[in-house]
Structure formats: structure tokens, C-alpha cells
Design a protein around this motif. Sequence first.
Motif, PDB file in Angstrom:
ATOM      1  N   MET A 115       0.595 -11.146  -0.415  1.00 31.32           N
ATOM      2  CA  MET A 115       1.537 -10.461  -1.168  1.00 31.32           C
ATOM      3  C   MET A 115       1.449  -8.892  -0.857  1.00 31.32           C
ATOM      4  O   MET A 115       0.394  -8.743  -0.801  1.00 31.32           O
ATOM      5  CB  MET A 115       1.390 -10.746  -2.775  1.00 31.32           C
ATOM      6  CG  MET A 115       2.718 -10.121  -3.349  1.00 31.32           C
ATOM      7  SD  MET A 115       2.796 -10.139  -5.120  1.00 31.32           S
ATOM      8  CE  MET A 115       2.405 -11.947  -5.503  1.00 31.32           C
ATOM      9  N   CYS A 116       2.566  -8.389  -0.791  1.00 39.12           N
ATOM     10  CA  CYS A 116       2.711  -6.790  -0.623  1.00 39.12           C
ATOM     11  C   CYS A 116       1.970  -6.283  -2.005  1.00 39.12           C
ATOM     12  O   CYS A 116       2.354  -6.711  -3.114  1.00 39.12           O
ATOM     13  CB  CYS A 116       4.028  -6.271  -0.337  1.00 39.12           C
ATOM     14  SG  CYS A 116       4.169  -4.624  -0.571  1.00 39.12           S
ATOM     15  N   MET A 117       1.035  -5.385  -1.681  1.00 38.77           N
ATOM     16  CA  MET A 117       0.294  -4.636  -3.009  1.00 38.77           C
ATOM     17  C   MET A 117       0.831  -3.404  -3.229  1.00 38.77           C
ATOM     18  O   MET A 117       0.372  -2.622  -4.026  1.00 38.77           O
ATOM     19  CB  MET A 117      -1.149  -4.558  -2.538  1.00 38.77           C
ATOM     20  CG  MET A 117      -2.234  -5.775  -2.324  1.00 38.77           C
ATOM     21  SD  MET A 117      -2.237  -6.555  -4.132  1.00 38.77           S
ATOM     22  CE  MET A 117      -1.451  -7.927  -3.971  1.00 38.77           C
ATOM     23  N   ALA A 118       2.061  -2.946  -2.497  1.00 43.19           N
ATOM     24  CA  ALA A 118       2.586  -1.627  -3.183  1.00 43.19           C
ATOM     25  C   ALA A 118       1.863  -0.641  -3.089  1.00 43.19           C
ATOM     26  O   ALA A 118       1.847   0.062  -3.822  1.00 43.19           O
ATOM     27  CB  ALA A 118       3.321  -1.897  -4.547  1.00 43.19           C
ATOM     28  N   ARG A 119       1.207  -0.570  -1.992  1.00 45.92           N
ATOM     29  CA  ARG A 119       0.279   0.633  -1.717  1.00 45.92           C
ATOM     30  C   ARG A 119       1.026   1.695  -0.671  1.00 45.92           C
ATOM     31  O   ARG A 119       0.997   2.806  -0.742  1.00 45.92           O
ATOM     32  CB  ARG A 119      -0.823   0.103  -0.538  1.00 45.92           C
ATOM     33  CG  ARG A 119      -1.934  -0.721  -1.565  1.00 45.92           C
ATOM     34  CD  ARG A 119      -2.776  -1.528  -0.491  1.00 45.92           C
ATOM     35  NE  ARG A 119      -3.357  -0.957   0.616  1.00 45.92           N
ATOM     36  CZ  ARG A 119      -4.315  -0.140   0.635  1.00 45.92           C
ATOM     37  NH1 ARG A 119      -5.101   0.084  -0.373  1.00 45.92           N
ATOM     38  NH2 ARG A 119      -4.595   0.540   1.713  1.00 45.92           N
ATOM     39  N   ASN A 120       2.010   1.089  -0.038  1.00 45.57           N
ATOM     40  CA  ASN A 120       3.041   1.919   0.971  1.00 45.57           C
ATOM     41  C   ASN A 120       2.205   2.918   1.705  1.00 45.57           C
ATOM     42  O   ASN A 120       2.585   4.029   1.853  1.00 45.57           O
ATOM     43  CB  ASN A 120       3.925   2.876  -0.083  1.00 45.57           C
ATOM     44  CG  ASN A 120       4.939   3.193   0.662  1.00 45.57           C
ATOM     45  OD1 ASN A 120       5.502   2.800   1.634  1.00 45.57           O
ATOM     46  ND2 ASN A 120       5.971   4.410   0.190  1.00 45.57           N
ATOM     47  N   GLU A 121       1.417   2.520   2.399  1.00 45.99           N
ATOM     48  CA  GLU A 121       0.314   3.237   3.282  1.00 45.99           C
ATOM     49  C   GLU A 121       0.575   2.230   4.676  1.00 45.99           C
ATOM     50  O   GLU A 121      -0.397   2.104   5.445  1.00 45.99           O
ATOM     51  CB  GLU A 121      -0.859   3.414   2.900  1.00 45.99           C
ATOM     52  CG  GLU A 121      -1.000   4.174   1.850  1.00 45.99           C
ATOM     53  CD  GLU A 121      -2.278   4.124   0.755  1.00 45.99           C
ATOM     54  OE1 GLU A 121      -3.197   3.463   1.247  1.00 45.99           O
ATOM     55  OE2 GLU A 121      -2.132   4.714  -0.182  1.00 45.99           O
ATOM     56  N   GLY A 136       2.890   1.378  -8.939  1.00 50.92           N
ATOM     57  CA  GLY A 136       2.946   1.084  -7.437  1.00 50.92           C
ATOM     58  C   GLY A 136       3.802   1.779  -6.836  1.00 50.92           C
ATOM     59  O   GLY A 136       4.686   2.645  -7.226  1.00 50.92           O
ATOM     60  N   ARG A 137       3.600   1.988  -5.399  1.00 53.32           N
ATOM     61  CA  ARG A 137       4.324   2.759  -4.682  1.00 53.32           C
ATOM     62  C   ARG A 137       5.222   1.680  -3.807  1.00 53.32           C
ATOM     63  O   ARG A 137       4.760   1.110  -2.746  1.00 53.32           O
ATOM     64  CB  ARG A 137       3.318   3.692  -3.683  1.00 53.32           C
ATOM     65  CG  ARG A 137       2.465   4.500  -4.428  1.00 53.32           C
ATOM     66  CD  ARG A 137       1.433   5.291  -3.567  1.00 53.32           C
ATOM     67  NE  ARG A 137       0.400   4.304  -3.119  1.00 53.32           N
ATOM     68  CZ  ARG A 137      -0.609   3.847  -3.825  1.00 53.32           C
ATOM     69  NH1 ARG A 137      -0.627   4.599  -4.965  1.00 53.32           N
ATOM     70  NH2 ARG A 137      -1.674   3.048  -3.445  1.00 53.32           N
ATOM     71  N   ARG A 138       6.359   1.739  -4.341  1.00 50.09           N
ATOM     72  CA  ARG A 138       7.178   0.622  -3.636  1.00 50.09           C
ATOM     73  C   ARG A 138       7.645   0.995  -2.495  1.00 50.09           C
ATOM     74  O   ARG A 138       7.990   2.041  -1.925  1.00 50.09           O
ATOM     75  CB  ARG A 138       8.570   0.608  -4.542  1.00 50.09           C
ATOM     76  CG  ARG A 138       9.626  -0.466  -4.354  1.00 50.09           C
ATOM     77  CD  ARG A 138      10.647  -0.186  -5.277  1.00 50.09           C
ATOM     78  NE  ARG A 138      11.219   0.871  -5.082  1.00 50.09           N
ATOM     79  CZ  ARG A 138      12.503   1.360  -5.773  1.00 50.09           C
ATOM     80  NH1 ARG A 138      13.022   0.597  -6.622  1.00 50.09           N
ATOM     81  NH2 ARG A 138      12.750   2.816  -5.668  1.00 50.09           N
ATOM     82  N   TRP A 165      -3.748  -7.130   4.177  1.00 50.74           N
ATOM     83  CA  TRP A 165      -3.016  -8.120   3.477  1.00 50.74           C
ATOM     84  C   TRP A 165      -2.102  -8.807   4.201  1.00 50.74           C
ATOM     85  O   TRP A 165      -1.699  -9.828   4.051  1.00 50.74           O
ATOM     86  CB  TRP A 165      -2.545  -7.483   2.312  1.00 50.74           C
ATOM     87  CG  TRP A 165      -3.351  -7.296   1.154  1.00 50.74           C
ATOM     88  CD1 TRP A 165      -3.833  -8.126  -0.039  1.00 50.74           C
ATOM     89  CD2 TRP A 165      -3.983  -5.973   0.885  1.00 50.74           C
ATOM     90  NE1 TRP A 165      -4.554  -7.471  -0.759  1.00 50.74           N
ATOM     91  CE2 TRP A 165      -4.843  -6.202  -0.348  1.00 50.74           C
ATOM     92  CE3 TRP A 165      -4.053  -4.814   1.643  1.00 50.74           C
ATOM     93  CZ2 TRP A 165      -5.503  -5.116  -0.940  1.00 50.74           C
ATOM     94  CZ3 TRP A 165      -5.014  -3.831   0.975  1.00 50.74           C
ATOM     95  CH2 TRP A 165      -5.615  -4.081  -0.096  1.00 50.74           C
TER      96      TRP A 165
END
Lengths: 175, 562
Positions: B222-228, B355-357, B235
Motif C-alpha cells: 500500500m502507498c504510505m503517503a510519503r510523497n517522495e 500524510g502527504r497525499r 513499498w
Amino acid sequence: MQVLNRRQLLIQGGLLLGVSLTPLSKLALAAIEDSQSGSGHTFLSGSLKTTLAIITDIIIPATDTPGAVAAGVPDFIEQMLSRCVHSMEAQEWLAEFRKFQLESGFNALSKEQQLAAVKSLDEQLGQVPFYSTIKELTLVGYYTSEIGGSVELQHDPVPGPYNEIPLKNIARAWS
Amino acid sequence: MNTDYDIIVVGSGMSGGYAAKEFCEKGYKTLVLDRGEPLEHGQYKTEFLPPWSMEYRGRVPEDELATEQPIQRKSYALTDFTKHHFINDKDNPYQQDQPFTWIRSAKVGGKSLLWARQSYRWNALDFAANAQDGHGIDWPIRYNDIAPWYDYVEPFIGIAGSEEGLEVLPDGKFLPPLPMNTVEREIKAKLERAFPGRKLIPARVAHLTQPQPEHLALGRGMCMARNECQRGCSWGGYYSSLSGALAAAKKTNNMTLRANAQVQQVLYGEQSGRATGVAYVDTKTGKRIEVSARIIFMCASTLASVQILLNSRSAAFPNGIGNRSTVLGHYIMDHVGAVGARGDVPGHLDMYYKGRRPGGVYLPRFRNLETPRNDYLRGFGFQGSAERRDWRRGINQQGIGAELKQQLRSPGGWKFILAGYGEVLPDYNNKVYLHETLKDKWGMPQLVTDVAYGENAIKMKKDIQHSAAEMLTAAGLNNVESFDYNVSPGGFVHEMGGACMGKDPKTSYLNQWNQSHEVSNLFVTDGAAFSSISCVNPSITFMALTARAADYAVKQMKTGNL
């Protein structure tokens, strides 16, 4: 001179500083120690270093969390000016900064006078280029430091899915 | 036929990765050649570093940018965390007759590592536009030809999106959408009321909001909303060729992947009348190597594929393989954009987010659909997002000391931005060609770009800017200001065209199967094949067309035609 222009600020928004803490690698630890040792830069002479340190600590003082100097901000600013802007612009900045220091006799002023001098610069924000640069780099340096980014604000390296939350659930903004 | 491999795929990014997966899964021995350095999924050296562990907190020193990456630095995604994923401009020169920003990857996986992950289907009009208004080459396919292939690739990629039932932006096979936040919901309601027919919807992005078994089986999560994302994501939360198609191809044991392999030519057999293989230079040793295969898939990225094909000269094809029409290199396009508006949104101060969408909202095209305008052709869409101001707001506002610090401890007010992406007209005069004398250090002739925005794009840009400001004002924003950053072609990294598909071999390079009109076992399935550019982001269409072409090639091999 504006070190980060408006567009860069906009587009680097989520990138530069939405950044993460996980177990720090040895490399990372070494970099932190290095950046906090304060010995590496020769961009500024000793008395100008002093002036810069005082100004940054007036902009971001120690409160219930450490301030700019404790976070290594003056050193960061020197590093940015010596490497991350065009050298000509850095020299222009230096000339202005030196002129300000000489004309105000900054280092010899009392604490109250120093505070008043910085307040006066801040009231003219946008009209005194050397000060705008200091303010910008002080904030960038502070909030991207470990102290600013993970003690003063909250660092969230692995947030998990994006979720809306009530503000009251959060003590401090994300860095 | 005695060849080293069944298939050679040139390039390992969006298109090349997908071609490799398709052929490997069908049992064909496939050689993938990529000019980039090797990169293993999960080996992302800056992935977990906080800014304070970076010497310049993420900035790259000015002298380094100026000497090593003066072009790549124009990408919003280039930072000290990601610079090693971008090519070194000094080692990879090209010439610009007119300013063109050529953003390139330095690694296996190509720009799939670096993309913005926005994933939209093209619509029926996109494929019909050239025929309707007479610009460019009529596509030899229509939406119905590609729709089943969107259905095929989307579940594998994993695209978060909402079903909207819009003709202008066809729905796909979606994972749950990224949520819209409170401010975006309010703006949606106000906009849709003020401008009937327009829609503000969640951005459709290649992020796993709910991983499916086929993702998990490849090790994606799953996307961890790190936005990097552009640092790489262990992941596999967003789709990259490394986390997706190449991983699937690898599992079959049918793939041979060679990095540091700069393909310079497709080889042509005068007697067989077929492409016999490719010649590449090992960039570590400088050695030239030739390999053979039954079928060649060119997926080196738009301009690089064209460059290689132009350089594939023989007695039969003095202008480049398959290029008797001399259309190769023409009709180069990129989107027009970096134009829009932003403003402050009052209220909602009790709401925040965690989170960083990795994507915001999308406003699909609304121009030149039912009612044609008289000032320009085609249309544009907007990407946008609402977020709260962070500590950076302190830079340009007065205030110092404990009070400033206390203030910046909380998030600031909400801001909202809309940035447009517009379709340009295909224009024969927008072209790339090989320089007569200049070569890179491995002996590859340098590409010259001669591409500019036409009058239509410039007029459209004005409307994009005006429309954005008008909508934000109608939505009740304060301090609305519009912008135009005057970005040169290439700056959107959506370059397409150059080896366009078409019906007529005299005016186009490829047929309806992405197959060379003149060399039957040569296919081009990256952006070079595109005869127009739509206004939406292209990557999932690269993949859909690639899968379709691979399916065709396999069927042709099975019936003995290839």
C-alpha cells in the motif's frame, strides 16, 4: 536575491521538506555531526559569523524548544551562500551584510538594541535584500534541521494512507 | 531462424518494461537493453533520509547543477535526494535549435521511476481530433481499439480513481480513489454549480490505495503517503517499471536485462528485408556489440527511439531504417502548461490531515467539446490540490521571535491551486534530427531539437490562465493570482511523436499495430508512436499500446507471419 524563488518554493513544496525519519544511517549521523560542528566554513569572517548567529537566534530564539543557533542554522546559511547560490549573488549579499554590520556596529550593541535593529529590518521585509535572504535561510535551515523538523514540528516519515483529521488531534504541524 | 533472442526490447521504462513483461510471460526469450545504470528495486539510497542528513538539506550546490545537470535541474523533481536518477547532461549532450528541455533518466526503469503518476485514459475525441481538424496524421486506431487494452493494463499498474461516467475522461478499472479533502469538496460543489458541465474529481494516480493479490505477489504494498516517490519506493506504493513490469518479467526467467547498454542502431538485413538485431555500446567498456532477434521493440523513450532509428542507416534506408517517407523525427509535441491560478481558501481551520497525499484533484477538459471556440482548437485539463500552508509562509511575512515560532507551530490557512495542461497541435515543422558532425562520447550522433509552441498553443495558454482565475474566484477564494511560468517544450516531460502511427506509409512511420510500414519485425511503442498528444498524461496509454502491439506480434509469430 531570493535563494528559493516563489516557483521553487511552490514546486518543492512536498518534496524538500515532507521528508522522513527512519533509523538514521551512519552516513546520516556523520552528516549531522559535521553540520553541527560549525567549524567548516570560511565564507564569513569571525565577527560576521557572530552577527549572523545573533540575528538568526533573534528570528528563531530558544523557547521551550531550542532555537536557530542550537539547530546549526548559521552554519547552514554559510553553506548555502557559499555553495547553493551564484557566487556573484553571494558576494553582493556579503557586501550588503558587511555594510549593515559596520554601519550599525551590531556586535557592540546591547541585546535590546540588537533586537530593535532586527525588528526594524523585519518591518522592511522585502526591501532589504540581505535581510530577506537571512530570514528565508533561517527558516529553511531551522525547519529542515532535526531540531526544527522533528522537535519543534512533527516529523512523519511513514504516514500511512492520507487521512483528514481534526486539527485538535495534532499538537504541532507536520514539518 | 537462428537468433540470439526471440525479442529485443530497447529501453526498460514505461513501455519497455511492459513489452518485456508481455513477451516473457508468453515464453519468449527477451533481451532488454537500457542505456541507464543498473538499479534494483528496493536499492534506493536516499529513500529514508531526512533533510537534516543531507549536506544541503536537499538542495544541490549551484556549481554542480550548472556543470553536471543544467538541463535536468529544470525538473521539479530534481533534488539532492533524486539527482542520481537523472542523466548527466555533460555526458549526454544534445543541440537545441529552439529551447527544448530534454529530461532523461540515468537508470534502468527509465522515467517510470520519476513520473508524476497521473493516469488518465484518452477519450474518443483524442483519437479522432487529427482527422476532424486536419492537423497532423490521422490515427489509424480509435478509442474502441485501445479500450480493451486499458482494461488489461490498469489492474496490473494499480490506479486509484473514482468512476464518474464522463465521456471526456473515460472511467477505468480503479482501486479506491485518493480522498478529496474538506476544502476540495467545498470547491467542487461551488465550481460545479457555477459552471455546469465541469467536474472536479479525485486525481487518478498509479498508487496502490488497496493492493490486490497480483500486486502483493510482486512484493508491492500500500502507498504510505510519503510523497517522495522519485527517490524510489521500496513499498512499490506507486507503479514503476522496477516494482511492476520488470519484476513480473524477471519472475519468468525469460528476461535478460543489460544495463549500461546504449543502443545506437537497429540493424537491417538487405536480403531478408527485416531488422536483424541491434548494435549497442557498453558504456563501461566502450565496446560495440551486436545481438540478433526475431522482433525488435523500440521503447527507448520518444526522442531516444527516434534518434536510434534515424541513426540506423543502410543502403536500403539512407535516412534511417523504415524511413523512406522521411517523416521520422517530425511532429514532435509536448503539452503546454505551467499556467493556472492559486488563491487562499477561507475557513476550514479546524481540519488538517495526516500524510502527504501523492495526488490531488483533476478538472477534465471542458473546451471545444459541444461548442467550438473561434480562437483555438482542442483543449486542456487542470491538476490541482488544496493544502494548508506550512512553515514556509513565515519567509515572506513580517514577524520574528517567539511569536513567529509559536505561529508556525500550527498549520496556516488553506491554499488551492489549479495548473493546466493543454493539447498542442501536431506540426510537421516541429522536429528532431541528427547533427551532422557532433557525437557523444560513445560515438552516437547528437540529436538536434527544433520544436516550438505554435500560435494555437499560445492562445490556449491565455484561456487556461483566464479560466483558472475565473473558477477560483467563483469558488470564493481570496487573493486569487494567476501565473504563467513560460516553460519551454519538453518541460512537461510528455514529449511524443516523431515516429507517428498512420494509415499511409507515405506520410506516417508506423501502422495501426505500432509496426513499421516498411520493416515488418520492427515496432515502436513508446511516445514516439503518437500522432497527437491529447491533454492528459500519457503513460498508461504508452503501456496499453505496448501491450496491444506485443499481443499482435505474438499472434503474427504464431501464424508464421513474423
